[in-house]
Design a protein around this motif. Structure first.
Motif, mmCIF file in Angstrom:
data_model
loop_
_atom_site.group_PDB
_atom_site.id
_atom_site.type_symbol
_atom_site.label_atom_id
_atom_site.label_comp_id
_atom_site.label_asym_id
_atom_site.label_seq_id
_atom_site.Cartn_x
_atom_site.Cartn_y
_atom_site.Cartn_z
ATOM 1 N N ARG A 266 -5.489 -54.180 32.582
ATOM 2 C CA ARG A 266 -6.871 -53.980 32.149
ATOM 3 C C ARG A 266 -7.700 -53.311 33.246
ATOM 4 N NH1 ARG A 266 -8.848 -57.111 28.205
ATOM 5 N NH2 ARG A 266 -6.738 -56.731 27.415
ATOM 6 N N TYR A 267 -8.450 -52.306 32.871
ATOM 7 C CA TYR A 267 -9.336 -51.524 33.742
ATOM 8 C C TYR A 267 -8.585 -50.598 34.693
ATOM 9 C CZ TYR A 267 -12.475 -55.142 31.989
ATOM 10 O OH TYR A 267 -13.159 -56.006 31.186
ATOM 11 N N ASP A 268 -7.358 -50.268 34.337
ATOM 12 C CA ASP A 268 -6.663 -49.222 35.088
ATOM 13 C C ASP A 268 -7.445 -47.913 34.986
ATOM 14 O OD1 ASP A 268 -4.302 -47.979 36.419
ATOM 15 O OD2 ASP A 268 -4.089 -46.959 34.495
ATOM 16 N N LEU A 269 -7.254 -47.050 35.952
ATOM 17 C CA LEU A 269 -7.941 -45.754 35.973
ATOM 18 C C LEU A 269 -7.769 -45.003 34.656
ATOM 19 C CD1 LEU A 269 -9.400 -43.432 37.518
ATOM 20 C CD2 LEU A 269 -7.134 -42.676 38.263
ATOM 21 N N ALA A 270 -6.568 -45.078 34.081
ATOM 22 C CA ALA A 270 -6.313 -44.367 32.828
ATOM 23 C C ALA A 270 -7.218 -44.867 31.711
ATOM 24 C CB ALA A 270 -4.846 -44.518 32.432
ATOM 25 N N GLN A 271 -7.512 -46.167 31.691
ATOM 26 C CA GLN A 271 -8.408 -46.711 30.673
ATOM 27 C C GLN A 271 -9.840 -46.247 30.904
ATOM 28 O OE1 GLN A 271 -8.656 -51.012 30.453
ATOM 29 N NE2 GLN A 271 -9.551 -50.957 28.405
ATOM 30 N N LEU A 272 -10.268 -46.239 32.131
ATOM 31 C CA LEU A 272 -11.645 -45.860 32.442
ATOM 32 C C LEU A 272 -11.903 -44.375 32.209
ATOM 33 C CD1 LEU A 272 -12.238 -47.921 35.711
ATOM 34 C CD2 LEU A 272 -12.549 -48.600 33.327
ATOM 35 N N ARG A 273 -10.855 -43.575 32.181
ATOM 36 C CA ARG A 273 -11.020 -42.134 31.979
ATOM 37 C C ARG A 273 -11.132 -41.725 30.518
ATOM 38 N NH1 ARG A 273 -6.940 -39.068 36.299
ATOM 39 N NH2 ARG A 273 -8.417 -39.083 38.050
ATOM 40 N N PHE A 274 -10.838 -42.644 29.590
ATOM 41 C CA PHE A 274 -10.929 -42.277 28.179
ATOM 42 C C PHE A 274 -12.373 -42.009 27.789
ATOM 43 C CE2 PHE A 274 -6.671 -44.174 27.625
ATOM 44 C CZ PHE A 274 -6.102 -43.158 26.861
ATOM 45 N N LYS A 275 -12.584 -40.927 27.020
ATOM 46 C CA LYS A 275 -13.905 -40.565 26.529
ATOM 47 C C LYS A 275 -14.134 -41.196 25.162
ATOM 48 C CE LYS A 275 -14.321 -37.833 30.098
ATOM 49 N NZ LYS A 275 -15.184 -38.214 31.244
ATOM 50 N N LYS A 276 -15.338 -41.091 24.683
ATOM 51 C CA LYS A 276 -15.664 -41.588 23.358
ATOM 52 C C LYS A 276 -14.840 -40.844 22.313
ATOM 53 C CE LYS A 276 -20.364 -43.131 24.400
ATOM 54 N NZ LYS A 276 -21.808 -43.006 24.072
ATOM 55 N N GLY A 277 -14.470 -41.541 21.257
ATOM 56 C CA GLY A 277 -13.670 -40.934 20.202
ATOM 57 C C GLY A 277 -12.180 -41.108 20.396
ATOM 58 N N ARG A 278 -11.772 -41.897 21.408
ATOM 59 C CA ARG A 278 -10.356 -42.125 21.672
ATOM 60 C C ARG A 278 -9.953 -43.581 21.506
ATOM 61 N NH1 ARG A 278 -7.202 -37.918 20.954
ATOM 62 N NH2 ARG A 278 -8.252 -36.045 21.667
ATOM 63 N N CYS A 279 -10.887 -44.441 21.208
ATOM 64 C CA CYS A 279 -10.597 -45.861 21.068
ATOM 65 C C CYS A 279 -10.097 -46.158 19.655
ATOM 66 C CB CYS A 279 -11.848 -46.669 21.361
ATOM 67 S SG CYS A 279 -11.595 -48.459 21.303
ATOM 68 N N LEU A 280 -8.994 -46.879 19.561
ATOM 69 C CA LEU A 280 -8.440 -47.296 18.268
ATOM 70 C C LEU A 280 -8.857 -48.716 17.927
ATOM 71 C CD1 LEU A 280 -4.850 -45.833 18.709
ATOM 72 C CD2 LEU A 280 -6.700 -44.879 17.330
ATOM 73 N N SER A 281 -8.783 -49.580 18.904
ATOM 74 C CA SER A 281 -9.258 -50.958 18.783
ATOM 75 C C SER A 281 -9.479 -51.455 20.203
ATOM 76 C CB SER A 281 -8.250 -51.834 18.018
ATOM 77 O OG SER A 281 -6.999 -51.867 18.674
ATOM 78 N N GLU A 282 -9.810 -52.703 20.351
ATOM 79 C CA GLU A 282 -10.160 -53.219 21.670
ATOM 80 C C GLU A 282 -9.030 -53.008 22.676
ATOM 81 O OE1 GLU A 282 -12.179 -57.273 23.542
ATOM 82 O OE2 GLU A 282 -11.348 -57.261 21.510
ATOM 83 N N ASN A 283 -9.312 -52.222 23.726
ATOM 84 C CA ASN A 283 -8.371 -51.918 24.818
ATOM 85 C C ASN A 283 -7.139 -51.132 24.359
ATOM 86 O OD1 ASN A 283 -9.855 -53.469 26.884
ATOM 87 N ND2 ASN A 283 -9.263 -55.227 25.626
ATOM 88 N N PHE A 284 -7.230 -50.457 23.220
ATOM 89 C CA PHE A 284 -6.131 -49.670 22.651
ATOM 90 C C PHE A 284 -6.661 -48.278 22.335
ATOM 91 C CE2 PHE A 284 -3.097 -49.076 18.855
ATOM 92 C CZ PHE A 284 -2.031 -48.724 19.665
ATOM 93 N N TYR A 285 -5.979 -47.228 22.869
ATOM 94 C CA TYR A 285 -6.509 -45.876 22.823
ATOM 95 C C TYR A 285 -5.430 -44.876 22.397
ATOM 96 C CZ TYR A 285 -9.970 -48.116 25.873
ATOM 97 O OH TYR A 285 -10.895 -48.970 26.402
ATOM 98 N N VAL A 286 -5.910 -43.693 22.005
ATOM 99 C CA VAL A 286 -5.011 -42.590 21.708
ATOM 100 C C VAL A 286 -5.277 -41.463 22.700
ATOM 101 C CG1 VAL A 286 -6.578 -41.592 19.964
ATOM 102 C CG2 VAL A 286 -4.130 -41.015 19.943
ATOM 103 N N ARG A 287 -4.224 -40.945 23.284
ATOM 104 C CA ARG A 287 -4.345 -39.833 24.219
ATOM 105 C C ARG A 287 -4.516 -38.520 23.462
ATOM 106 N NH1 ARG A 287 0.376 -42.661 26.152
ATOM 107 N NH2 ARG A 287 -0.011 -43.830 28.081
ATOM 108 N N GLY A 288 -4.776 -37.462 24.199
ATOM 109 C CA GLY A 288 -4.964 -36.161 23.585
ATOM 110 C C GLY A 288 -3.731 -35.644 22.891
ATOM 111 N N ASP A 289 -2.534 -36.092 23.298
ATOM 112 C CA ASP A 289 -1.297 -35.626 22.681
ATOM 113 C C ASP A 289 -0.867 -36.496 21.502
ATOM 114 O OD1 ASP A 289 -0.433 -37.918 23.929
ATOM 115 O OD2 ASP A 289 0.954 -36.924 25.309
ATOM 116 N N GLY A 290 -1.705 -37.495 21.142
ATOM 117 C CA GLY A 290 -1.396 -38.342 19.991
ATOM 118 C C GLY A 290 -0.655 -39.623 20.326
ATOM 119 N N THR A 291 -0.131 -39.766 21.542
ATOM 120 C CA THR A 291 0.524 -41.011 21.930
ATOM 121 C C THR A 291 -0.542 -42.057 22.252
ATOM 122 O OG1 THR A 291 0.660 -40.377 24.273
ATOM 123 C CG2 THR A 291 2.518 -39.772 22.839
ATOM 124 N N ARG A 292 -0.175 -43.326 22.130
ATOM 125 C CA ARG A 292 -1.149 -44.403 22.260
ATOM 126 C C ARG A 292 -0.822 -45.327 23.430
ATOM 127 N NH1 ARG A 292 -0.453 -46.801 16.408
ATOM 128 N NH2 ARG A 292 1.698 -46.536 17.129
#
Length: 353
Positions: A266-292
Motif C-alpha cells: 500500500r502506497y507504493d510509488l506506482a500507486q501514487l503515480r496513478f492519475k484519475k480515471g485509472r481506479c477500478l475499485s479501492e486500491n485496484f487500478y488499471v495501467r495504460g496497457d490494460g493490465t491491472r
C-alpha cells in the motif's frame, strides 16, 4: 525490518547472517544521493498522510461496464504486454536465494509432515484420468502420470512471465531431485519460456494457467508441492478472486510446504503515480496497457493465507528508497514479502457447545 505481528526483527533463516532486504541503511539524510538505493526506510506520519490523501484524490472508480471489459480482456492485455516486451523488460531475480533460501542450492530438503507418498500421488492421478478404472496398464503409466512425478522436491511458480525466477532456480539449485513447474496466464509468455535455450523439460514443465479460474486443473495432484512462488502476480487478479485462488494453491502444498510471496504494498510509488480515471475499485487500478494491479497491506495478505489454512512464518514490509543521482530525485517503493507454511497436522474443528 520488523514483523508487524510482534515488532521483532526477523531471525536469520537457516543460519544466513545477511540481513533481509540488504545492508544499506540511510542514517544521515545528507548522504541520500551517495547510493542508488537505501533499505528499510521508515516513513514519517506526515509522509504517510500525504500518500493516503493522494490515493483518495484518485479513488473514483471507473463505470462497471469498463471494469468488466478489463476483466474479460485480461488475457489479451497480458499477451500484448509480453509480445511487446518479450524478455527485454525483466532481469533475473538473483535476490531470491537470499530472501527465499528454500529455492536455492542445498536447501531442497523434505518439508516434513504426513504428505502423501509419490507412489500414492501417481496412483491418485491415474485413477482420476481413468475415472476410477484400475488396470495393470494404469500402473505401468506411473512415470508419466504427471510431469515430475519421480521428483523429490517440487517448486511451482505461478505467474512466471518469461522465466526470470525459474531459470535462476534451475541454474543455481543443483538438487538432482528438483523439478520446477511454472505457469502464466499469457500463452505468449509461456512460449518465450519454452523457447529459451535454458529450458529443460526433464527438470521443468511450463504451462498456461489462469490463477483466478479455480475450476482449471493444475498438472499435479493435491499435496504434491514443496514450494509455491508468487512474485508480483497475486496483485494482477481481481480482488474478489484472490481468496479462492490462494485456497486452491494451498491444496497443492504438502503438509509443511511453503508459499512464498513478494508483491506491491500500500502506497507504493506506482500507486501514487496513478492519475484519475485509472481506479477500478479501492486500491485496484488499471495501467495504460490494460493490465491491472492491486496494492496490499500485510494484514490483508495474512488474513487470506490463514483462511487458506496456512500459518505465518514471515510477513514483512520492505520500504525502499530508490535514488536517481543524476536528476537528484528520490522514489519510495513499498513491497510486502510473505512466507506461509501449510500446517503439518489437519486443523481441528472447533468444539461444540
Amino acid at each position: 525490518m520488523t514483523d508487524s505481528a510482534n515488532g521483532a526483527t526477523p531471525e536469520p533463516v537457516d543460519g544466513i547472517k545477511r540481513p533481509q532486504f540488504g545492508t544499506r541503511f540511510l542514517t544521515d539524510p545528507r548522504e541520500v544521493f551517495q547510493h542508488n538505493a537505501w533499505d528499510n526506510v521508515q516513513w514519517s506520519e506526515e509522509q504517510e498522510n500525504a500518500a493516503r490523501r493522494k490515493v483518495q484524490e484518485n479513488s473514483e472508480p471507473l463505470p462497471a461496464e469498463k471494469q468488466d471489459d478489463f476483466e474479460n480482456r485480461a488475457n489479451e492485455y497480458w499477451n500484448d504486454f509480453y509480445g511487446i516486451h518479450e524478455n527485454r523488460f525483466f532481469k533475473d531475480r538473483h535476490w531470491l536465494f537470499t530472501e527465499f533460501p528454500e529455492l536455492g542450492p542445498q536447501r531442497s530438503q523434505s518439508t516434513g509432515g504426513e504428505a502423501a507418498s509419490d507412489e500414492d500421488l501417481v496412483q491418485t492421478t491415474v485413477k482420476l484420468e481413468l475415472n476410477g478404472e484400475e488396470t495393470q496398464s494404469a500402473v505401468n503409466k506411473e512415470a508419466a502420470a504427471f510431469p515430475g512425478a519421480s521428483a523429490s522436491y517440487r517448486i511451482l511458480e505461478v505467474g512466471c512471465g518469461v522465466g526470470n525466477t525459474v531459470f535462476p532456480i534451475l541454474k543455481t539449485n543443483n538438487d538432482p531431485g528438483l523439478f520446477v513447474y511454472c505457469c502464466d496466464f499469457s500463452s505468449t509468455a509461456i512460449d518465450l519460456v519454452k523457447s529459451n535455450p535454458e529450458y529443460n523439460p526433464f527438470r521443468c514443465h511450463a504451462f498456461v494457467h489462469d490463477l483466478s479460474d479455480v475450476t482449471a486443473a493444475y498438472p499435479v495432484p493435491e499435496q504434491s508441492l514443496d514450494v509455491i512462488v508468487l512474485i508480483f502476480v497475486l496483485s494482477a487478479l481481481h480482488p474478489e478472486k484472490m481468496q479462492s485462488s490462494i485456497s486452491k494453491l494451498a491444496s497443492l502444498l504438502k503438509p509443511g510446504g511453503v508459499l512464498l510471496l513478494r508483491d506491491y504494498g500500500r502506497y507504493d510509488l506506482a500507486q501514487l503515480r496513478f492519475k484519475k480515471g485509472r481506479c477500478l475499485s479501492e486500491n485496484f487500478y488499471v495501467r495504460g496497457d490494460g493490465t491491472r494491479v492491486y496494492f496490499f497491506t500485510q494484514e490483508e495478505l495474512h488474513d487470506m493465507f490463514c483462511e487458506a489454512g496456512l500459518e505465518k512464518v514471515q510477513n514483512l514490509v520492505d520500504r525502499r528508497l530508490q535514488v536517481n543521482r543524476g536528476k537528484q530525485l528520490t522514489m519510495y517503493r513499498v513491497w510486502v514479502q510473505c512466507k506461509y507454511r501449510k500446517n503439518t497436522k489437519p486443523l481441528q474443528p472447533a468444539p461444540r457447545d
